[in-house]
Design a protein around this motif. Sequence first.
Motif, mmCIF file in Angstrom:
data_model
loop_
_atom_site.group_PDB
_atom_site.id
_atom_site.type_symbol
_atom_site.label_atom_id
_atom_site.label_comp_id
_atom_site.label_asym_id
_atom_site.label_seq_id
_atom_site.Cartn_x
_atom_site.Cartn_y
_atom_site.Cartn_z
ATOM 1 N N UNK A 191 0.849 -1.195 0.000
ATOM 2 C CA UNK A 191 0.000 0.000 0.000
ATOM 3 C C UNK A 191 0.883 1.243 0.000
ATOM 4 N N UNK A 192 0.264 2.390 -0.209
ATOM 5 C CA UNK A 192 0.872 3.678 0.112
ATOM 6 C C UNK A 192 -0.166 4.446 0.915
ATOM 7 N N UNK A 193 0.241 5.566 1.456
ATOM 8 C CA UNK A 193 -0.722 6.411 2.164
ATOM 9 C C UNK A 193 -0.389 7.878 1.917
ATOM 10 N N UNK A 194 -1.348 8.723 2.197
ATOM 11 C CA UNK A 194 -1.149 10.166 2.139
ATOM 12 C C UNK A 194 -1.226 10.694 3.564
ATOM 13 N N UNK A 195 -0.363 11.657 3.892
ATOM 14 C CA UNK A 195 -0.314 12.147 5.269
ATOM 15 C C UNK A 195 -0.139 13.655 5.291
ATOM 16 N N UNK A 196 -0.769 14.275 6.283
ATOM 17 C CA UNK A 196 -0.620 15.707 6.507
ATOM 18 C C UNK A 196 -0.067 15.969 7.887
ATOM 19 N N UNK A 197 0.853 16.930 7.992
ATOM 20 C CA UNK A 197 1.542 17.240 9.241
ATOM 21 C C UNK A 197 1.202 18.666 9.659
ATOM 22 N N UNK A 198 0.876 18.850 10.933
ATOM 23 C CA UNK A 198 0.622 20.190 11.470
ATOM 24 C C UNK A 198 1.282 20.310 12.837
ATOM 25 N N UNK A 199 2.003 21.387 13.043
ATOM 26 C CA UNK A 199 2.644 21.637 14.336
ATOM 27 C C UNK A 199 1.722 22.498 15.201
ATOM 28 N N UNK A 200 1.685 22.209 16.490
ATOM 29 C CA UNK A 200 0.818 22.925 17.414
ATOM 30 C C UNK A 200 1.322 24.344 17.666
ATOM 31 N N UNK A 201 0.401 25.284 17.782
ATOM 32 C CA UNK A 201 0.726 26.625 18.261
ATOM 33 C C UNK A 201 -0.373 27.059 19.214
ATOM 34 N N UNK A 202 -0.055 27.961 20.127
ATOM 35 C CA UNK A 202 -0.964 28.330 21.212
ATOM 36 C C UNK A 202 -2.245 29.001 20.731
ATOM 37 N N UNK A 203 -2.240 29.508 19.495
ATOM 38 C CA UNK A 203 -3.398 30.275 19.034
ATOM 39 C C UNK A 203 -4.482 29.400 18.405
ATOM 40 N N UNK A 204 -4.383 28.079 18.535
ATOM 41 C CA UNK A 204 -5.367 27.207 17.888
ATOM 42 C C UNK A 204 -6.030 26.264 18.886
ATOM 43 N N UNK A 205 -7.222 25.822 18.545
ATOM 44 C CA UNK A 205 -7.894 24.784 19.327
ATOM 45 C C UNK A 205 -7.457 23.417 18.820
#
Length: 565
Positions: A386-400
């Motif tokens: 298989x393959x997969x698709x992935x998204x990365x997001x880093x946390x910051x204090x201004x978000x829920x």
Amino acid sequence: MLKEARLMKEGRRRYVSELRKQLKELEELHGAPVGERTADTAKRIYRIVHTIKGSAPMFEFERIGSAAENLVHLWEWAQDQESILGSHTVRAQFYQAVQAGERWKRQLVMELGLYEQEMELDEQQEQFGKTTMTPSGGRLLIIDDDEVLRSYLVRRLKLEGYEVDHASDVATAQKLLREHSYDLITLDLMMHPQSGYELFEFVKEDPTLKWVPLVVLSGRDDIQDKVRCFYLGADDFVTKPFQYEELSARIYSLLKRTKSFEQMAFRDPLTGAYNRRFFDHQIQVELQRIRRYPTPISLVFIDIDRFKSINDTHGHHIGDLVLQGLAHMLQNHLRATDLIARFGGEEFVVVLPGSTAQDAQKSIDCILQLTRNEPVTQNDGQSYYITFSAGVAEWSEDMTVEEWIKRADDAMYAAKQCGRNKVLQYAKEMGGEDGIAEGAQGRKTVVLIADDDRILRSILMSKLQHLPITFLEAADGEEAYVLIKQQQVDLCILDSIMPNLGGFELLERLELEEAKPKDMHILMLSGRTREDDLSKGLSLGVNVFMHKPFSMVELEFKVRQLLNL
């Protein structure tokens, strides 16, 4: 966790071997003939005990480090002398230091023998199987102001395979409970200056601690104490004195039951990964932790490519095997501290504490490469890739949390739109080409570790190897000087005291020759806590000063700060 345990075990084994040589040399130098009791011999003794004092606690040999610290104080005069003393004065101070240090030298030899016996027992238990089946990953906190009992429990539980921390008072226990996650706590009721009762409210009202099993140890066999503790939330009550085997069995039983409850309540039954319920709880725990101790944290949203066609073509049985295979691959190739949860269907989320978006992208990219080259599962002789698709997001204090998940999901969707089989970082306007960030491949940051303790150098490199840096090593100041002159160094982790050329002397030479690179940061390690050392280091351009023994977590945090990672 298992990798770190193996690394620490190997480090301890190598350290004990090295310590045996150091103590042999120390014995020979202590017994040097009168004519050989020179300032140079005294300096050699000082360097040996200084190295032992700084390195022993890094491998959890606390009592060895404490004994060596006493010897360091006795031989400090050899390092501090600014001019050559008369031979009679040197011999007199040499004799006094040998006599006063004999008890500490004997303690070092005794402690070495004790630790060798413990390690031998540990090896035998691994080879022939433990008499007690310790649940994997058990981390315990022992809270008791009786130093002898506390030390005994810590050592016995460690021999059974548990990871054990300890505290002698309420304040220290609270600090540890804020910094770490524990599977079980033992609490002494009768402590000073605060009693164990003061911890009940702290533990049982904190949502991150209330489900941790709590075993009360008490010197009073009082029915009122027992009733009160159980009403307050204790899971067990053991009266002192007790048989260790009984306490060990109670701890094992509680951990086993807790693991079973966790398996039913918080695990996805198909893949064994955590479920959405646990993710929602644990993500709050992680965010509370980084608010207290700010470090980066990233979230990855993973979706298997064309999973519906797998089910349609091969059947749901193969689809289930594919989900299990990917979960297994993620669990095997990510850190024990990373959280892997099945979000539903063919979607997984991964939370990576201590990782920037670039770090997380690199980790998940490595796993994606594995899925391209290795079958994720096999059935009836047929391999499935298989393959997969992935998204990365880093946390910051201004978000829920919801916004954080959405960013990772948006980045994953952008990866799908770009042809699948990709790992992308979140960026504004993910629909545009400029909005897709795949990570720049620039020059690697160079870190030089200059320390005469080769085992400590090895541990530092192992602990920092997940960072995007290249390592150089130097066993003394002369080697470090040559490397700094030959190539660009972004950060030098420098020991203040080394043979041939110490850290301070190296910096003085570079300053005198105007050869210190303007962009090179200096993180100095020292086993001494003298204020004039700190002032001297700052005047020579030291950016950060850390005293041995130090926290690896704190050191990594300082390295990230200095290198802007």
